[in-house]
Design an enzyme around this catalytic site. Structure first.
Site, PDB file in Angstrom:
ATOM      1  N   GLU A   1      -9.153  -6.845   3.882  1.00 58.58           N
ATOM      2  CA  GLU A   1      -8.420  -7.931   3.230  1.00 58.58           C
ATOM      3  C   GLU A   1      -7.905  -8.928   4.249  1.00 58.58           C
ATOM      4  O   GLU A   1      -7.929 -10.142   4.007  1.00 58.58           O
ATOM      5  CB  GLU A   1      -7.314  -7.361   2.350  1.00 58.58           C
TER       6      GLU A   1
ATOM      7  N   TYR B   1       0.800  -1.229   0.000  1.00 64.36           N
ATOM      8  CA  TYR B   1       0.000   0.000   0.000  1.00 64.36           C
ATOM      9  C   TYR B   1       0.835   1.283   0.000  1.00 64.36           C
ATOM     10  O   TYR B   1       0.504   2.215  -0.735  1.00 64.36           O
ATOM     11  CB  TYR B   1      -1.014  -0.010   1.152  1.00 64.36           C
TER      12      TYR B   1
END
Length: 143
Positions: free
Chosen positions: A137, A95
């Site tokens: 997730e 990320y």
């Protein structure tokens, strides 16, 4: 989550993101694959070539800018993207790479419109959204 000032600034960028979104996300992938070629294999080369991947991301970024103060409205989008990320084995460590590439692409494409204030707001907003994805997730990975 994010400050009211960040919400106001990010929402104010929605029109320019609608207009330049595809250019920004296309540039983001260029930056990301150049700086981190090891993650390129997680992305569909066909979806890069035909522009569908940058288009989908541009739509998501615009939607977030537009609805940052109404996150429940983004629930189905988050759910769909989170499941796709799990299928392609996205990790939480990736990320920051995406965020860095996205912010650089915004600077490159928006030029003077990418003021320090705008970039700081988007940095905070991206961080908040990435935490939403990472959490969701993790839940999916855990089953």
């Amino acid at each position: 989550m994010v400050s009211q000032q960040t919400i106001d600034i990010v929402k104010s960028t929605a029109p320019v993101l609608k207009k330049n979104g595809q250019q920004i996300t296309t540039r983001m992938y260029e930056i990301m694959f150049q700086n981190h070629p090891e993650i390129k294999e997680q992305f569909s080369i066909a979806a890069q070539a035909d522009g569908s991947q940058p288009t989908r991301l541009a739509t998501a970024v615009y939607s977030y800018a537009n609805q940052i103060d109404n996150l429940p409205a983004l629930k189905s989008m988050v759910e769909k993207i989170a499941h796709r990320h799990v299928q392609t084995h996205v990790t939480s460590e990736q990320y920051p790479i995406v965020g860095e590439s996205l912010l650089q692409a915004m600077k490159d494409v928006l030029g003077e419109a990418a003021t320090e204030e705008v970039m700081a707001a988007w940095s905070e907003a991206y961080q908040a959204l990435s935490e939403v994805f990472i959490h969701r997730e993790d839940e999916i990975y855990m089953g």
